[in-house]
Design a protein around this motif. Structure first.
Motif: not given
Lengths: 342, 239
Positions: B224-225, B227-228
């Motif tokens: 869902v996101a 990781i930069p």
């Protein structure tokens, strides 16, 4: 009256038991900070997913800690807002399920009211009325606290919260996320030098804050530091912190004056900042005013303050109308009322 | 055996109570009103049956896939109820629930393959191929998946029934996935607690009920996101 409190408005899951006769019985917290650190900020969906995993074990833990039978409470309180919608819903859902299962009243409480009243968790609690300075990653607020449910907002941030400014600046400096505390640590090695950050809104009357401009100032300072080897990162951190602290202190002094109070309560994560504490002690002491801090664990988000506010209000006969529940991501403190029984 | 089932996985909100086979249910299309309705609905079926929550032996909830927030509402409420009363919980797959609904409504005459698909947004569907198990309950052949409708594939031969909102958005791709074997389709079908009852009871009989803590959503979409990338600290080092 013994009340279970559940907090899940952002990235900490907090559960606690509070008794109106005996005070705080137990509290437990799970912080998601390491999870969100990987992403450079709180990811709401991940926060919600974690709350729903953490709450049940924390519930078992507080009853064990308090040494009372699971479910031996007279009411259940939960944070109904403000906060992240999905995160709030998890705590509310579990709380309402428990309250219904145990046939006890439940109550959705206001997260900021809980912060304002957190000092009452301590033995040296201040008496009403007082001015509260609430400084965290989510809020910067000065409130005249007349009594339970009677609050007048004297000023607030029109953009970034003070803690947010700390974290964003720390990120710019490569200190990771959330790096506010690391920034403060670095600042302790710095000192006043060639740098001066603006003091946002000090030239304007009133108690409102603005901290978003400090990020830009920090960017410029960092660019300069890259050119001038004599300018240390620690000095940039020092100048940034000085600007935030001085602004908070001046506005707090103004708020005390405006409200005619001589007690300041500082809550929220930034309340842990050592320079802020030293400066407030010095400046308020000079005016004959005193400063109260809840212990650091109760400055940041926690279940204890939710159990406390729930207990105070439930004891006055306040309760949710039915087993249905509503969460309020936005909810102004000014809407709160003195409980009818009070 | 007294079983209470709750579902808030989609825009529908429903509860069903089974008391030794007698069933009482509530069902409402209630987008964004699940939190207001779900527990009052449960209280209402109990009142109609003349029972209290303490009489319930087992709780079931729609565990997913579905709306993330909706899944957590049912999971959270059921955790609270089951923890509070010290009762076990059965998480029920919403795709199997849809397939059971198709069976209950008589959609499956001469059909024993159901392709259940829920629109997962982002051009994907949550899907599972369900078939009757030895007791006739519709069970998925493999764990539910989330992917583009064009990647779905149905095994075997024989006619296929389509059910769920995925068929409203991706009827062509899902029909293609079933190699032209699709007969009847109900794209408007929503999961409904009454269709969870038999699934939950058979899971309980097979010893698959869980403690309240384990009443967790099954999101299926787990990424869902992003990781930069780690920030480059080299330019700040050595200071």
């Amino acid at each position: 009256m013994r009340v279970l409190g559940i907090e899940s408005s952002c990235d900490e899951t907090g559960v606690a038991l509070y008794d109106t006769e005996r005070g705080l019985l137990a509290h437990a917290l799970y912080s998601q900070v390491d999870l969100h650190a990987l992403y450079g900020g709180v990811v709401p969906e991940l926060a919600s997913r974690d709350h729903v995993r953490r709450i049940a074990p924390l519930l078992r833990e507080v009853f064990l800690q308090a040494g009372i039978d699971f479910g031996a409470v007279d009411g259940v309180a939960y944070t109904a807002g403000p906060g992240l919608m999905g995160a709030l819903m998890v705590g509310a859902a579990v709380a309402k399920g428990l309250g219904t299962a145990w046939s006890v009243p439940s109550l959705g409480v206001h997260h900021m009211e809980a912060h304002l009243l957190a000092p009452f968790l301590e033995p040296d609690a201040p008496a009403f009325p007082f001015v509260a300075l609430l400084v965290s990653g989510g809020h910067t607020l000065l409130v005249d606290v007349v009594g339970l449910g009677s609050y007048r907002v004297l000023g607030e941030s029109i953009d970034d919260a003070a803690g947010e400014a700390f974290d964003k600046t720390a990120k710019l400096m490569g200190l990771g996320y959330p790096g506010g505390a690391a920034l403060a640590q670095l600042a302790a090695e710095g000192g006043p030098g060639a740098l001066s950050f603006p003091r946002p809104m000090l030239d304007r009357p009133g108690c409102d804050f603005s901290f978003s401009g400090l990020k830009t100032a920090a960017l410029h300072a960092l660019a300069r530091a890259r050119q001038e080897p004599s300018l240390r990162l620690a000095d940039v951190a020092w100048a940034f912190e000085e600007a935030v602290v001085e602004t908070l202190v001046v506005k707090s002094e103004r708020a005390l004056e405006l409200a005619g109070r001589d007690r300041l309560v500082v809550a929220g994560g930034v309340g842990a900042n050592q320079r802020l504490r030293a400066r407030l002690r010095e400046r308020l002491g000079a005016r004959g005013a005193c400063v109260h801090y809840p212990r650091i664990a109760f400055c940041t988000d926690n279940g204890a303050m939710v159990a406390l506010v729930g207990a105070l209000r439930l004891a006055q006969g306040e309760r949710d109308a039915d087993s249905g529940f509503r969460t309020r991501p936005r909810w102004s403190l000014a809407e709160l009322q003195v409980p009818k029984g009070a | 055996m007294k079983l209470l089932a709750l579902d808030t996985a989609t825009e529908a909100c429903s509860v069903a109570l089974s008391v030794d086979g007698e069933i009482i249910e509530r069902f409402e299309l209630a987008p964004r009103r699940h939190t207001e309705l779900i527990l009052p609905m449960a209280e209402s079926v109990l009142a109609e049956a003349g029972l209290g929550l303490r009489d319930i032996d087992l709780f079931a909830f729609g565990a997913g896939p579905g709306s993330f927030t909706g899944l957590r509402i049912a999971a959270g409420v059921v955790q609270g109820l089951a923890l509070g009363l010290d009762r076990p919980v059965v998480p029920v797959c919403t795709l199997e629930t849809l397939a059971e609904g198709a069976r209950r409504r008589g959609m499956l005459k001469g059909v024993d393959i159901v392709l259940a698909a829920i629109d997962a947004r982002m051009s994907e569907v949550y899907w599972a191929e369900c078939r009757p198990d030895a007791t006739g309950r519709m069970r998925k052949r493999a764990p539910a998946r989330v992917e583009a409708a064009a990647s779905v594939s149905v095994a075997g031969t024989g006619p296929v029934a389509g059910v769920g909102s995925g068929w409203a958005s991706y009827a062509d791709a899902l029909g293609h996935a079933s190699a032209g074997r699709v007969g009847v389709v109900d794209a408007d079908a929503l999961p409904r607690a009454v269709d969870m009852l038999e699934l939950a009871l058979s899971a309980w009989e097979q010893g698959q009920a869980l403690p309240a803590e384990a009443a967790q959503p099954v999101y299926v979409r787990n990424h869902v996101a992003d990781i930069p990338p780690t920030p480059d600290l080299s330019r700040l080092s050595g200071r």
